[in-house]
Design a protein around this motif. Structure first.
Motif, short mmCIF file in Angstrom:
data_model
loop_
_atom_site.label_atom_id
_atom_site.label_comp_id
_atom_site.label_asym_id
_atom_site.label_seq_id
_atom_site.Cartn_x
_atom_site.Cartn_y
_atom_site.Cartn_z
N LEU A 11 15.80 -29.23 -2.35
CA LEU A 11 16.57 -27.95 -1.57
C LEU A 11 17.49 -27.01 -3.25
CD1 LEU A 11 18.16 -27.51 0.82
CD2 LEU A 11 20.79 -28.67 -0.34
N SER A 12 17.56 -27.44 -4.22
CA SER A 12 18.02 -26.37 -5.22
C SER A 12 16.71 -25.19 -5.14
CB SER A 12 18.52 -26.55 -6.23
OG SER A 12 16.64 -27.06 -6.87
N LEU A 13 15.53 -26.05 -5.18
CA LEU A 13 14.22 -24.91 -5.63
C LEU A 13 14.28 -23.59 -3.76
CD1 LEU A 13 11.80 -24.06 -6.87
CD2 LEU A 13 10.97 -25.67 -5.80
N MET A 18 15.47 -18.92 -1.41
CA MET A 18 15.78 -17.77 -0.02
C MET A 18 16.56 -16.51 -1.17
SD MET A 18 14.94 -18.49 2.36
CE MET A 18 13.00 -18.56 1.53
N ALA A 19 17.49 -17.18 -1.86
CA ALA A 19 18.18 -16.14 -2.83
C ALA A 19 17.43 -14.44 -3.48
CB ALA A 19 18.98 -17.08 -3.55
N VAL A 20 16.71 -15.33 -3.68
CA VAL A 20 15.38 -14.30 -4.49
C VAL A 20 15.29 -13.35 -2.94
CG1 VAL A 20 13.35 -13.44 -5.63
CG2 VAL A 20 15.24 -14.98 -6.77
N VAL A 21 14.80 -13.95 -2.55
CA VAL A 21 14.58 -13.11 -1.53
C VAL A 21 15.08 -12.50 -0.56
CG1 VAL A 21 13.10 -13.42 1.16
CG2 VAL A 21 12.00 -14.64 -0.47
N TYR A 22 16.15 -12.91 -0.54
CA TYR A 22 17.53 -12.15 0.34
C TYR A 22 18.01 -11.26 -0.69
CZ TYR A 22 22.11 -12.01 2.87
OH TYR A 22 22.93 -11.14 3.22
N ALA A 30 27.35 -9.64 -1.49
CA ALA A 30 27.88 -10.88 -1.05
C ALA A 30 27.17 -12.35 -0.57
CB ALA A 30 29.01 -10.43 0.06
N GLY A 31 26.04 -12.38 -0.01
CA GLY A 31 25.19 -13.02 0.13
C GLY A 31 24.21 -13.59 -0.80
N THR A 32 23.62 -12.29 -1.34
CA THR A 32 22.59 -13.13 -2.83
C THR A 32 23.36 -13.76 -3.86
OG1 THR A 32 22.36 -11.09 -2.41
CG2 THR A 32 21.49 -12.71 -4.54
N THR A 33 25.25 -13.30 -3.93
CA THR A 33 25.88 -14.36 -5.04
C THR A 33 26.41 -15.72 -4.09
OG1 THR A 33 26.82 -12.09 -5.95
CG2 THR A 33 27.74 -14.51 -5.93
N ALA A 34 26.12 -15.95 -2.79
CA ALA A 34 26.65 -16.90 -2.49
C ALA A 34 25.89 -17.78 -2.87
CB ALA A 34 27.39 -16.58 -1.70
N LEU A 35 24.35 -17.58 -2.11
CA LEU A 35 23.07 -17.99 -2.57
C LEU A 35 22.80 -19.01 -4.24
CD1 LEU A 35 20.54 -16.35 0.32
CD2 LEU A 35 21.84 -18.62 0.13
N PHE A 36 22.73 -17.60 -4.67
CA PHE A 36 23.21 -18.03 -5.62
C PHE A 36 23.96 -19.96 -6.04
CE2 PHE A 36 19.90 -14.76 -6.45
CZ PHE A 36 19.14 -15.06 -7.08
N LEU A 37 25.11 -19.10 -6.31
CA LEU A 37 26.19 -19.97 -6.27
C LEU A 37 25.64 -21.79 -5.06
CD1 LEU A 37 29.67 -18.14 -5.75
CD2 LEU A 37 28.15 -19.33 -8.02
N ALA A 42 23.80 -27.16 -6.26
CA ALA A 42 22.82 -28.04 -5.43
C ALA A 42 21.93 -28.27 -6.22
CB ALA A 42 21.60 -27.31 -4.42
N ILE A 43 21.87 -27.69 -7.85
CA ILE A 43 21.08 -28.08 -8.70
C ILE A 43 22.00 -29.05 -9.45
CG2 ILE A 43 21.67 -26.47 -10.45
CD1 ILE A 43 18.28 -26.88 -10.96
N MET A 44 23.47 -29.38 -9.62
CA MET A 44 24.10 -30.43 -10.38
C MET A 44 24.36 -31.31 -9.70
SD MET A 44 27.45 -27.66 -11.94
CE MET A 44 28.07 -26.96 -10.17
N ILE A 45 24.49 -31.38 -8.21
CA ILE A 45 24.15 -32.33 -7.89
C ILE A 45 23.57 -33.24 -7.65
CG2 ILE A 45 24.35 -33.47 -5.15
CD1 ILE A 45 26.70 -31.04 -4.25
N GLY A 46 21.98 -32.55 -7.53
CA GLY A 46 20.84 -33.52 -8.25
C GLY A 46 21.07 -34.24 -9.41
#
Length: 132
Positions: A11-13, A18-22, A30-37, A42-46
């Motif tokens: 999911l993090s991948l 999607m963050a890069v494409v967006y 704002a949306g790009t920052t939210a996607l990177f966050l 997701a990577i921390m939880i994984g």
């Protein structure tokens, strides 16, 4: 837990792509920052689930031939009667309202937050639940 860790890593991948494409397509920060966050969360939880799966025994969810009944039993300890989350929630709501209404409201929310946090930490050290 191993399966959940792998799912969050995939999911993090996906979120990273999607963050890069967006970000390239929309050029909207704002949306790009939210996607990177979201990628970071997701990577921390994984990572946590994968790290913890190495330290504990394999659960029923890791066995492909397991039945639903194999995962039955005690899940953990949950406090049956705690009022402290209510105080923390009200104090947190007042704290966030203080941003919109005025910082003076923080004088009312800080004691509620501190009282709720103190009560939650020391909940089982007083009264009928005190251990000897």
């Amino acid at each position: 837990m191993k399966i959940q860790g792998k799912m969050f890593m995939w999911l993090s991948l996906f979120i990273l792509v999607m963050a890069v494409v967006y970000g390239v397509w929309s050029k909207e920060p704002a949306g790009t920052t939210a996607l990177f966050l979201a990628f970071g969360l997701a990577i921390m939880i994984g990572f946590y689930l994968g790290f913890t799966a190495k330290r504990v025994d394999a659960g029923a969810q890791d066995n492909k031939n397991a039945d639903v009944a194999d995962d039955a039993g005690e899940v953990g300890f949950f406090s049956p009667h705690s009022w402290q989350p209510l105080f923390l929630g009200i104090g947190g709501a007042f704290a966030f309202m203080s941003i919109a209404i005025g910082w003076w409201l923080m004088f009312f929310s800080a004691p509620l937050i501190l009282l709720g946090l103190f009560g939650w930490v020391f909940e089982y050290y007083r009264g009928e639940n005190r251990t000897q």
